[in-house]
Design a protein around this motif. Structure first.
Motif, PDB file in Angstrom:
ATOM      1  N   GLN A  13     -13.280   5.816 -36.941  1.00  0.00           N
ATOM      2  CA  GLN A  13     -14.597   6.150 -37.222  1.00  0.00           C
ATOM      3  C   GLN A  13     -15.464   5.392 -35.958  1.00  0.00           C
ATOM      4  O   GLN A  13     -15.033   4.230 -35.347  1.00  0.00           O
ATOM      5  N   ALA A  14     -16.536   5.891 -35.283  1.00  0.00           N
ATOM      6  CA  ALA A  14     -17.242   5.265 -34.324  1.00  0.00           C
ATOM      7  C   ALA A  14     -17.699   3.982 -34.853  1.00  0.00           C
ATOM      8  O   ALA A  14     -17.955   3.610 -36.040  1.00  0.00           O
ATOM      9  N   GLY A  15     -17.625   3.151 -34.062  1.00  0.00           N
ATOM     10  CA  GLY A  15     -17.916   1.592 -34.378  1.00  0.00           C
ATOM     11  C   GLY A  15     -16.445   0.956 -34.527  1.00  0.00           C
ATOM     12  O   GLY A  15     -16.866  -0.431 -34.515  1.00  0.00           O
ATOM     13  N   GLY A  16     -15.645   1.344 -34.855  1.00  0.00           N
ATOM     14  CA  GLY A  16     -14.344   0.596 -34.986  1.00  0.00           C
ATOM     15  C   GLY A  16     -13.657   0.288 -33.898  1.00  0.00           C
ATOM     16  O   GLY A  16     -14.181   0.341 -32.720  1.00  0.00           O
ATOM     17  N   SER A  17     -12.270  -0.247 -34.411  1.00  0.00           N
ATOM     18  CA  SER A  17     -11.418  -0.790 -33.453  1.00  0.00           C
ATOM     19  C   SER A  17     -10.168  -0.363 -33.346  1.00  0.00           C
ATOM     20  O   SER A  17      -9.645   0.158 -34.311  1.00  0.00           O
ATOM     21  N   LEU A  18      -9.348  -0.216 -32.391  1.00  0.00           N
ATOM     22  CA  LEU A  18      -7.908  -0.031 -32.258  1.00  0.00           C
ATOM     23  C   LEU A  18      -7.412  -1.060 -31.080  1.00  0.00           C
ATOM     24  O   LEU A  18      -8.017  -1.140 -30.101  1.00  0.00           O
ATOM     25  N   ARG A  19      -6.158  -1.367 -31.432  1.00  0.00           N
ATOM     26  CA  ARG A  19      -5.207  -1.755 -30.249  1.00  0.00           C
ATOM     27  C   ARG A  19      -4.162  -1.085 -29.775  1.00  0.00           C
ATOM     28  O   ARG A  19      -3.453  -0.818 -30.586  1.00  0.00           O
ATOM     29  N   LEU A  20      -4.163  -0.972 -28.763  1.00  0.00           N
ATOM     30  CA  LEU A  20      -2.809  -0.070 -28.008  1.00  0.00           C
ATOM     31  C   LEU A  20      -2.030  -1.058 -27.567  1.00  0.00           C
ATOM     32  O   LEU A  20      -2.477  -1.999 -27.027  1.00  0.00           O
ATOM     33  N   SER A  21      -0.835  -0.697 -27.419  1.00  0.00           N
ATOM     34  CA  SER A  21       0.347  -1.348 -26.850  1.00  0.00           C
ATOM     35  C   SER A  21       1.118  -0.661 -25.792  1.00  0.00           C
ATOM     36  O   SER A  21       1.206   0.538 -26.253  1.00  0.00           O
ATOM     37  N   CYS A  22       1.593  -1.275 -24.839  1.00  0.00           N
ATOM     38  CA  CYS A  22       2.550  -0.259 -23.765  1.00  0.00           C
ATOM     39  C   CYS A  22       3.668  -1.504 -23.698  1.00  0.00           C
ATOM     40  O   CYS A  22       3.734  -2.554 -23.221  1.00  0.00           O
ATOM     41  N   VAL A  23       4.876  -0.883 -24.071  1.00  0.00           N
ATOM     42  CA  VAL A  23       5.895  -1.982 -23.875  1.00  0.00           C
ATOM     43  C   VAL A  23       6.808  -1.274 -22.594  1.00  0.00           C
ATOM     44  O   VAL A  23       7.043   0.084 -22.527  1.00  0.00           O
ATOM     45  N   ALA A  24       7.560  -2.310 -21.666  1.00  0.00           N
ATOM     46  CA  ALA A  24       8.116  -1.910 -20.821  1.00  0.00           C
ATOM     47  C   ALA A  24       9.443  -2.310 -20.702  1.00  0.00           C
ATOM     48  O   ALA A  24       9.616  -3.365 -21.470  1.00  0.00           O
ATOM     49  N   SER A  25      10.401  -1.499 -20.251  1.00  0.00           N
ATOM     50  CA  SER A  25      11.448  -1.821 -20.210  1.00  0.00           C
ATOM     51  C   SER A  25      12.050  -2.547 -18.741  1.00  0.00           C
ATOM     52  O   SER A  25      11.101  -2.408 -17.596  1.00  0.00           O
ATOM     53  N   GLY A  26      13.116  -3.190 -18.705  1.00  0.00           N
ATOM     54  CA  GLY A  26      13.317  -4.005 -17.584  1.00  0.00           C
ATOM     55  C   GLY A  26      12.922  -5.344 -17.289  1.00  0.00           C
ATOM     56  O   GLY A  26      12.160  -5.668 -18.075  1.00  0.00           O
ATOM     57  N   LEU A  81      -4.267  -2.855 -24.873  1.00  0.00           N
ATOM     58  CA  LEU A  81      -5.752  -2.510 -24.839  1.00  0.00           C
ATOM     59  C   LEU A  81      -6.244  -2.755 -26.114  1.00  0.00           C
ATOM     60  O   LEU A  81      -6.149  -1.710 -27.027  1.00  0.00           O
ATOM     61  N   GLN A  82      -7.245  -3.694 -26.378  1.00  0.00           N
ATOM     62  CA  GLN A  82      -8.081  -3.817 -27.523  1.00  0.00           C
ATOM     63  C   GLN A  82      -9.265  -3.179 -27.151  1.00  0.00           C
ATOM     64  O   GLN A  82     -10.271  -3.349 -26.185  1.00  0.00           O
ATOM     65  N   MET A  83      -9.492  -2.158 -28.132  1.00  0.00           N
ATOM     66  CA  MET A  83     -10.789  -1.358 -27.894  1.00  0.00           C
ATOM     67  C   MET A  83     -11.768  -1.620 -29.196  1.00  0.00           C
ATOM     68  O   MET A  83     -11.409  -1.212 -30.457  1.00  0.00           O
ATOM     69  N   ASN A  84     -12.959  -2.012 -29.120  1.00  0.00           N
ATOM     70  CA  ASN A  84     -14.187  -2.150 -29.781  1.00  0.00           C
ATOM     71  C   ASN A  84     -15.277  -1.498 -29.899  1.00  0.00           C
ATOM     72  O   ASN A  84     -15.381  -0.919 -28.779  1.00  0.00           O
ATOM     73  N   SER A  85     -15.973  -1.252 -30.669  1.00  0.00           N
ATOM     74  CA  SER A  85     -17.319  -0.534 -30.630  1.00  0.00           C
ATOM     75  C   SER A  85     -16.713   0.481 -30.034  1.00  0.00           C
ATOM     76  O   SER A  85     -17.421   1.275 -29.087  1.00  0.00           O
ATOM     77  N   LEU A  86     -15.958   1.548 -30.470  1.00  0.00           N
ATOM     78  CA  LEU A  86     -15.514   2.761 -30.029  1.00  0.00           C
ATOM     79  C   LEU A  86     -16.655   3.827 -30.357  1.00  0.00           C
ATOM     80  O   LEU A  86     -17.316   3.851 -31.193  1.00  0.00           O
ATOM     81  N   LYS A  87     -16.564   4.860 -29.435  1.00  0.00           N
ATOM     82  CA  LYS A  87     -17.480   5.742 -29.212  1.00  0.00           C
ATOM     83  C   LYS A  87     -16.782   7.211 -29.233  1.00  0.00           C
ATOM     84  O   LYS A  87     -15.544   7.316 -28.734  1.00  0.00           O
ATOM     85  N   PRO A  88     -17.308   8.128 -29.776  1.00  0.00           N
ATOM     86  CA  PRO A  88     -16.893   9.570 -29.637  1.00  0.00           C
ATOM     87  C   PRO A  88     -16.371  10.066 -28.231  1.00  0.00           C
ATOM     88  O   PRO A  88     -15.144  10.430 -28.199  1.00  0.00           O
TER      89      PRO A  88
END
Length: 127
Positions: A13-26, A81-88
């Protein structure tokens, strides 16, 4: 080159947070400056932010500055990537990418300067 796999996307929902991860090989992950990009339907892929090889420098697009934070753990070959205060308007497929160019944390480089890309993870922000 490194191979990249993103995860952590979802519906929030708008105003919420998500954290994305990106894992690399090598074993050369720590050589790379890492970037996050996003692409909304019908729009061009746009720059979100970058982090230096050691995590000491970051650079963000104005649209996310103060809301998003990029960090990395070289021991885990992972960038976040920590994303806070998310917007549409943050709704998009989010991609991580790798470059060896030090300029990545000073300017928004052309996409072609990034030599490796992940497959993307969908983030949807509901109003």
């Amino acid at each position: 080159q490194v191979q990249l796999v993103e995860s952590g996307g979802g519906l929030v929902q708008a105003g919420g947070s998500l954290r994305l991860s990106c894992v690399a090989s090598g074993r050369t992950f720590s050589r790379y400056y890492m970037g996050w990009f996003r692409q909304a339907p019908g729009k061009e892929r746009e720059f979100v932010g970058t982090i230096s090889w050691d995590g000491g420098s970051t650079y963000y697009a104005d649209s996310v500055k103060g809301r998003f934070t990029i960090s990395r753990d070289n021991a885990k070959n992972t960038v976040y990537l920590q994303m806070n205060s998310l917007k549409p308007e943050d709704t998009a497929v989010y991609y991580c990418a790798a470059t060896t160019s030090p300029a990545a944390t000073r300017v928004s480089l052309p996409l072609a300067r990034y030599e490796s890309w992940g497959q993307g993870t969908q983030v949807t922000v509901s109003s």
